[in-house]
Design a protein around this motif. Structure first.
Motif, mmCIF file in Angstrom:
data_model
loop_
_atom_site.group_PDB
_atom_site.id
_atom_site.type_symbol
_atom_site.label_atom_id
_atom_site.label_comp_id
_atom_site.label_asym_id
_atom_site.label_seq_id
_atom_site.Cartn_x
_atom_site.Cartn_y
_atom_site.Cartn_z
ATOM 1 N N ASN A 1 0.804 -1.224 0.000
ATOM 2 C CA ASN A 1 0.000 0.000 0.000
ATOM 3 C C ASN A 1 0.838 1.276 0.000
ATOM 4 O O ASN A 1 0.289 2.366 -0.190
ATOM 5 C CB ASN A 1 -0.926 0.012 1.218
ATOM 6 N N PHE A 2 2.121 1.158 0.251
ATOM 7 C CA PHE A 2 2.972 2.345 0.293
ATOM 8 C C PHE A 2 3.586 2.665 -1.061
ATOM 9 O O PHE A 2 4.283 3.659 -1.197
ATOM 10 C CB PHE A 2 4.088 2.149 1.326
ATOM 11 N N ALA A 3 3.348 1.841 -2.073
ATOM 12 C CA ALA A 3 3.886 2.107 -3.405
ATOM 13 C C ALA A 3 3.162 3.289 -4.026
ATOM 14 O O ALA A 3 1.944 3.434 -3.889
ATOM 15 C CB ALA A 3 3.742 0.865 -4.287
ATOM 16 N N PRO A 4 3.851 4.165 -4.732
ATOM 17 C CA PRO A 4 3.206 5.355 -5.308
ATOM 18 C C PRO A 4 2.315 4.990 -6.480
ATOM 19 O O PRO A 4 2.705 4.205 -7.353
ATOM 20 C CB PRO A 4 4.399 6.205 -5.754
ATOM 21 N N PRO A 5 1.125 5.525 -6.545
ATOM 22 C CA PRO A 5 0.260 5.298 -7.709
ATOM 23 C C PRO A 5 0.767 6.051 -8.929
ATOM 24 O O PRO A 5 1.657 6.895 -8.846
ATOM 25 C CB PRO A 5 -1.106 5.828 -7.241
ATOM 26 N N PRO B 1 -4.012 -2.996 -12.847
ATOM 27 C CA PRO B 1 -4.213 -2.571 -14.238
ATOM 28 C C PRO B 1 -5.415 -1.651 -14.413
ATOM 29 O O PRO B 1 -5.437 -0.832 -15.344
ATOM 30 C CB PRO B 1 -4.407 -3.901 -14.977
ATOM 31 N N GLU B 2 -6.425 -1.769 -13.530
ATOM 32 C CA GLU B 2 -7.605 -0.923 -13.676
ATOM 33 C C GLU B 2 -7.277 0.550 -13.503
ATOM 34 O O GLU B 2 -7.927 1.422 -14.086
ATOM 35 C CB GLU B 2 -8.681 -1.340 -12.677
ATOM 36 N N THR B 3 -6.273 0.853 -12.654
ATOM 37 C CA THR B 3 -5.931 2.252 -12.421
ATOM 38 C C THR B 3 -5.207 2.885 -13.606
ATOM 39 O O THR B 3 -5.055 4.114 -13.638
ATOM 40 C CB THR B 3 -5.045 2.371 -11.175
ATOM 41 N N ILE C 1 5.587 -3.386 -14.230
ATOM 42 C CA ILE C 1 5.440 -3.204 -15.664
ATOM 43 C C ILE C 1 4.252 -2.305 -16.001
ATOM 44 O O ILE C 1 4.304 -1.498 -16.942
ATOM 45 C CB ILE C 1 5.316 -4.579 -16.364
ATOM 46 N N GLN C 2 3.157 -2.401 -15.227
ATOM 47 C CA GLN C 2 1.996 -1.555 -15.500
ATOM 48 C C GLN C 2 2.320 -0.095 -15.237
ATOM 49 O O GLN C 2 1.981 0.784 -16.047
ATOM 50 C CB GLN C 2 0.814 -2.006 -14.619
ATOM 51 N N ARG C 3 2.962 0.190 -14.118
ATOM 52 C CA ARG C 3 3.307 1.573 -13.795
ATOM 53 C C ARG C 3 4.292 2.129 -14.821
ATOM 54 O O ARG C 3 4.122 3.253 -15.313
ATOM 55 C CB ARG C 3 3.917 1.647 -12.394
ATOM 56 N N THR C 4 5.311 1.356 -15.159
ATOM 57 C CA THR C 4 6.335 1.845 -16.082
ATOM 58 C C THR C 4 5.785 2.076 -17.478
ATOM 59 O O THR C 4 6.091 3.083 -18.126
ATOM 60 C CB THR C 4 7.504 0.847 -16.130
ATOM 61 N N ARG C 5 4.947 1.157 -17.940
ATOM 62 C CA ARG C 5 4.369 1.311 -19.273
ATOM 63 C C ARG C 5 3.492 2.558 -19.359
ATOM 64 O O ARG C 5 3.538 3.301 -20.350
ATOM 65 C CB ARG C 5 3.557 0.071 -19.622
ATOM 66 N N THR C 6 2.708 2.810 -18.312
ATOM 67 C CA THR C 6 1.842 3.992 -18.318
ATOM 68 C C THR C 6 2.661 5.271 -18.280
ATOM 69 O O THR C 6 2.335 6.263 -18.956
ATOM 70 C CB THR C 6 0.880 3.939 -17.127
#
Length: 602
Positions: A309-313, A340-342, A376-381
């Protein structure tokens, strides 16, 4: 130098019986002792420039004179023939004392002693603070040379501008440095390793150190805090409430990032929210509440060690990037991935649906990006929402499948991408997509593929001589790292190395070889044969003595790439020792593990 008058005791006719009874044999050893006492120190070599040694020798000679006179007065019954000998010895001693005094004056007037204190202080500053890390041993040696150097060092505040408190540096030393630094900008480093935390008392030491340092916050230029736990970091930062108008570098690192998940809210605002010069910010497992005011207008941003929960969105990272248009380096490490929904709201184009934010973030000065297990989701976005026309270095490590990330890099290459360094480690990728990216990055000089299972022989062959309808891939490539790539074929590697050799066999890299050598037209070799051959055969004939035959037809329109300078084949067990020796004939540096024979020799 005038002689000092010497007064000898008068000889009386009435003498002590013990004195008169002394025979001539008793005088000889006494005279020998006297002679040895003042001649032996004369032969000793003096250290040049040591005034203290000269003074000690002079004092020793004076003491020997008094001892000689006392011995003569007590036990000498020699006749008048011994007095001239003593006078001659004293005269020689005085002349040598005068020469030693002149030598001391000469050393005191040496050029190093005539340097102005300002120039000497500048030399000390370059020697002590010239490198990235302070050389404390050099500063200690400077203080021990002489009193003049010690006074100059003591009165040079910049030499004491780095204040360190750690497991090995006491608070007393930090106090001395703080007082000697006067009012110059400070570089504060509080570093406590978790390996040394077993003794206890670390929290008290950190709090005590902050109590000593916080009055000088107004002149902090950099502040680095490395502690074992989050409560210790909060205890230290809770005392950073004063304004920091000179702060440029802020680094907070918590070693035990997987522990202490339940802790108090962050001690905000830091430095009363006033740090206008902050340009470099590095946070590791420190919760700063994702306050964008702290990470605004940065040049370097490093975030790492955030789990669950402490990871940055994603929206927080994008807001930070949007607030730092002058960003030059971005590094995201060790973060739990987002849902992935975010990220679905960033997959729509602006002209299709204006409700979704899809405006590109322009980062014209971004030159380096590092994504190390950042999700991978955060980096790709993130890559889909930023433009980086000046990017030179990219590292993708432990990112599962990075094919989509390569597509975003290829999209940027359609306009501008001066990429020079690419590293892919422990990740999957589409080989065709990587080749397409490499074919569009002609400025690439370093390619590192570490622990990559998808690096096949076809990929290496694509870097070799091109076909007649294509151009060279990565013509400026000089360093290739294939550490842990066990699926490579030796024939493909040999072809790759041979195809990038200069056109002449004797053109070794140590000679002055132009970076791009144009291959002559095949027609120029027609005189070497009895009949006009096929252009491809003529080209192969001309180059058969110095290079492989893997030269493309119609090579007259191509330019030779740079010769490979470094090749890393560590943990490539399919490459034998003989193959390594062959590669070292054509590549300057070939790295590999030590090969051992049947008798365990290297």
């Amino acid at each position: 130098m005038p002689r000092s008058p010497l007064i000898y005791p008068p000889f009386s006719s009435t003498m002590d019986p013990a004195f008169t009874s002394a025979s001539r044999e008793d005088i000889v050893p006494v005279t020998s002792k006297v002679s040895a006492s003042y001649t032996t120190p004369m032969t000793q070599s003096l250290y040049p420039g040591s005034g203290a040694a000269v003074a000690r020798n002079i004092a020793s000679y004076s003491y020997n004179i008094l001892q000689t006179q006392s011995t003569h007065a007590r036990g000498s019954s020699a006749p008048d023939t011994s007095i001239p000998d003593l006078r001659e010895a004293l005269s020689s001693l005085e002349s040598k004392m005068a020469s030693l005094i002149s030598e001391r004056e000469r050393l005191e007037e040496a050029p190093i002693q005539r340097l102005p204190s300002e120039l000497l202080a500048s030399i000390f500053t370059i020697g002590v603070l010239g490198s990235e890390e302070e050389d404390t041993l050099m500063l200690s040696n400077i203080m021990l040379v002489c009193r003049y150097w010690a006074d100059v060092a003591m009165n040079t505040p910049v030499l004491w501008s780095r204040v360190v408190v750690s497991n090995h540096v006491s608070l007393d030393k930090a106090k001395r440095r703080l007082s000697r630094s006067k009012s110059v900008p400070l570089h504060v480093d509080i570093n406590f390793s978790p390996q040394m935390d077993g003794r206890g008392g670390t929290t008290e030491t950190i709090v005590h150190a902050m109590d000593i340092l916080y009055p000088s916050i107004w002149r902090w230029k950099s502040f680095q805090l490395s502690v074992p736990t989050r409560p210790q970091a909060h205890a230290a930062l809770s005392r950073c409430k004063e304004k920091a108008p000179m702060l440029e570098v802020l680094q907070v690192r918590v070693f035990n990032s997987m522990q202490d998940d339940h802790y108090s809210p962050p001690p905000l605002p830091l430095f009363d929210g006033h740090f206008p010069r902050l340009a470099i910010c590095s946070f590791n497992s420190f919760n700063f509440g994702w306050d964008p005011s702290i990470v605004r207008s940065l040049r370097v941003l490093e975030l790492g060690g955030y789990w669950n929960n402490f990871a940055p969105p994603v929206d927080v990272i994008l807001d930070i990037l949007r607030a730092s248009p002058q960003l030059e380096e971005l590094s995201l490490r060790n973060m739990s991935d987002v849902d992935p929904e975010t990220c679905t709201i960033y997959e729509h184009e602006a002209h299709l649906d204006k409700r979704f934010p899809s405006q590109m973030i322009q980062l014209p000065r971004l030159t380096k990006m590092t994504f190390h297990y950042s999700g991978i989701q955060r980096t790709r976005t993130i890559l889909s929402q930023i433009a980086f026309p000046a990017l030179e270095k990219v590292a993708l490590c432990y990112m599962d499948n990075v094919t989509t990330l390569l597509n975003h890099l290829k999209r940027q290459s359609l306009t501008s991408l001066p990429l020079r360094y690419l590293r892919i480690e422990a990740s999957f990728f589409g080989e065709l997509e990587l080749v397409k990216l490499l074919s569009r990055t002609s400025s690439l000089t370093t390619l590192e593929l570490v622990d990559v299972e998808d690096a096949s022989s076809s990929l290496i062959k694509s870097l070799s001589a091109p076909s007649a309808t294509t151009t060279w891939v990565c013509p400026k490539l000089e360093t290739l790292n294939l550490d842990g790539c066990t699926t490579l074929d030796w024939d493909a590697l040999r072809t790759f190395v041979e195809s990038r050799l200069p056109a002449h066999v004797r053109a070794y890299p140590r000679q002055a070889v132009p970076p791009m050598l144009t291959l002559p037209a095949p027609a120029s070799y027609s005189a070497l044969t009895l009949q006009q051959p096929h252009p491809t055969h003529a080209l192969a004939l001309a180059t058969s003595h110095g290079r492989s035959h893997s030269v493309p037809p119609n090579a007259s329109s191509y330019s030779w790439p740079l010769r490979l300078k470094s090749l890393d084949l560590t943990r490539c067990h399919q490459i034998s020792k003989e193959m390594i020796q062959w590669l070292r004939l054509y590549v300057d540096e070939v790295k590999c593990e030590n090969m051992r024979g049947s008798w365990q020799e290297s």
